[in-house]
Design an enzyme around this catalytic site. Structure first.
Site, PDB file in Angstrom:
ATOM      1  N   GLY A 290      11.660  73.539  70.039  1.00  0.00           N
ATOM      2  CA  GLY A 290      11.167  74.908  69.859  1.00  0.00           C
ATOM      3  C   GLY A 290      10.526  75.106  68.491  1.00  0.00           C
ATOM      4  O   GLY A 290       9.397  75.602  68.387  1.00  0.00           O
TER       5      GLY A 290
ATOM      6  N   GLY B  72      14.619  67.066  63.883  1.00  0.00           N
ATOM      7  CA  GLY B  72      15.112  66.374  65.078  1.00  0.00           C
ATOM      8  C   GLY B  72      16.628  66.322  65.139  1.00  0.00           C
ATOM      9  O   GLY B  72      17.306  66.239  64.112  1.00  0.00           O
TER      10      GLY B  72
ATOM     11  N   SER C 152      22.001  74.312  59.215  1.00  0.00           N
ATOM     12  CA  SER C 152      22.239  75.457  60.101  1.00  0.00           C
ATOM     13  C   SER C 152      23.261  76.417  59.503  1.00  0.00           C
ATOM     14  O   SER C 152      24.154  76.009  58.739  1.00  0.00           O
ATOM     15  CB  SER C 152      22.744  74.952  61.452  1.00  0.00           C
ATOM     16  OG  SER C 152      23.198  76.030  62.241  1.00  0.00           O
TER      17      SER C 152
ATOM     18  N   TYR D 172      28.950  70.659  66.005  1.00  0.00           N
ATOM     19  CA  TYR D 172      27.557  70.724  65.565  1.00  0.00           C
ATOM     20  C   TYR D 172      27.479  71.153  64.090  1.00  0.00           C
ATOM     21  O   TYR D 172      26.774  70.529  63.279  1.00  0.00           O
ATOM     22  CB  TYR D 172      26.820  71.721  66.476  1.00  0.00           C
ATOM     23  CG  TYR D 172      25.491  72.199  65.976  1.00  0.00           C
ATOM     24  CD1 TYR D 172      24.386  71.351  65.923  1.00  0.00           C
ATOM     25  CD2 TYR D 172      25.322  73.531  65.568  1.00  0.00           C
ATOM     26  CE1 TYR D 172      23.147  71.815  65.472  1.00  0.00           C
ATOM     27  CE2 TYR D 172      24.096  73.998  65.129  1.00  0.00           C
ATOM     28  CZ  TYR D 172      23.019  73.136  65.075  1.00  0.00           C
ATOM     29  OH  TYR D 172      21.796  73.600  64.628  1.00  0.00           O
TER      30      TYR D 172
ATOM     31  N   SER E  44      16.004  81.165  64.442  1.00  0.00           N
ATOM     32  CA  SER E  44      14.541  81.180  64.374  1.00  0.00           C
ATOM     33  C   SER E  44      13.964  81.119  65.777  1.00  0.00           C
ATOM     34  O   SER E  44      13.888  80.054  66.407  1.00  0.00           O
ATOM     35  CB  SER E  44      14.040  80.028  63.504  1.00  0.00           C
ATOM     36  OG  SER E  44      12.700  80.250  63.152  1.00  0.00           O
TER      37      SER E  44
END
Ligand code: NAI
Ligand code: 15L
Length: 290
Positions: free
Chosen positions: A38, A96, A135, A160, A190
């Site tokens: 995205g 990535g 993140s 994650y 985002s």
């Protein structure tokens, strides 16, 4: 005071334009990983302003190269492929990897082993500047009533988030040991628009994301910096005072979407951890077992 002759002021304006263009294109060949995703798609055109050649990579095929582009597919877990992907680039925008919470296996391969492969390749090929898509889930277990800055200890809300915290630490090691500068951009949310009430605080427009990456690529001294990736939202949980040297000035705001988001989303249940913590739904995902 005498005013400048028109031809002189237009020459100055042209010179200024050239200087701005040169400072944007500081890096001849820029590598963008995660180009099929995205944010990769959102940045593909925008990043052409920052380089002469944009090398695009992902592990999945996403079609042919355009003008001023190269395509080099690579799985981040494949050290040899990553080595080839990084050879000849001057800077990297690393998007990535696995981008949501899930089973540990793929996260381990893409976000942990993949991050190591990328930094080793950068060291071997003399790449000195990387923008890493970290993140907000590195600090997702802070409460929505907390305001934190980059000095707040990580409190990952997911496997994650843990993998992104690893990426931040790994890049710090490569800065301290080998001088590779990294901006760890803790991206909020985002997307084209905020999708729910939480994202009114975490939203980062695509244009602001590009402004932020441009600032990270062009600031004279980046060092190892942690910066929260957010637009100029009225409600925020994050303070970017530790990254003023990056020179990022957001120009968009989620506020224009507030009424519409409130109208289409239910009142949050404040007893639910999802509504209490900054990480939202990530704090309640899993477990994923062995
Ligand atoms: P995405 O999931 O759309 O794109 C990620 C890309 O990485 C995909 O094209 C995928 O094929 C590729 N990829 C996954 N595993 C790979 C591997 N082993 N080798 C090579 N490529 C691999 O995610 P999105 O939204 O574009 O996010 C980009 C980056 O920004 C991710 O690292 C994500 O964690 C981070 N981020 C994004 C946020 C957002 O709001 N979009 C918020 C916070 C962080
Ligand atoms: C992320 O890290 C994810 O990559 C993205 O898909 C969103 O979920 C975002 O965080 C978020 O917190 O909204």
């Amino acid at each position: 005071m005498l005013s400048e002759k028109p031809e002189k002021s237009s020459a100055r304006a042209n010179l200024l334009k050239r200087v701005i263009k040169m400072s944007l294109k500081l890096h001849h060949t820029l590598l963008l990983t995660g180009a099929a995703g995205g944010l990769g798609q959102a940045l593909r055109e925008r990043l052409k302003a920052n380089c002469e050649v944009l090398r695009l990579s992902d592990r999945v095929d996403f079609g042919p190269a355009g003008e001023h582009e190269e395509i080099m597919l690579a799985d981040l877990a494949d050290a040899q492929a990553v080595n080839t992907m990084v050879q000849g680039v001057n800077a990297i925008v690393h998007l990535g990897g696995v981008s949501v919470e899930g089973a540990f296996g793929p996260i381990l391969q893409a976000n942990i082993l993949g991050m190591y492969n990328l930094y080793e390749a950068a060291r071997l090929h003399g790449v000195k500047r990387i923008v890493f898509a970290s993140s907000n889930h590195v600090t997702g277990f802070y409460r929505q009533s907390d305001t934190i800055d980059a000095s707040a200890p990580p409190r990952p809300d997911s496997l994650y988030g843990v993998s992104k915290a690893f990426g931040e630490d790994l890049s710090r090691f490569y800065f301290d040991r080998y001088g590779i500068e990294t901006a760890c951009v803790r991206i909020g949310s985002s997307f084209a628009e905020p999708r729910d009430r939480r994202m009114l605080a975490t939203w980062l427009s695509f244009d602001d994301l590009h402004r932020l990456i441009s600032a990270c690529l062009s600031t004279p001294v980046l060092g190892h910096s942690i910066i929260f990736g957010m637009s100029d939202n009225a409600v925020t949980w994050w303070d970017n005072r530790c990254a003023k040297h990056v020179g990022y000035v957001p120009q968009d705001s989620s506020d224009v979407f507030r009424d519409a988001v409130y109208a289409r989303t239910p009142e949050p249940n404040l007893a639910d951890p999802v509504a209490q913590f900054q990480g939202g739904g990530f704090v309640a995902a899993g477990p994923f077992g062995l």
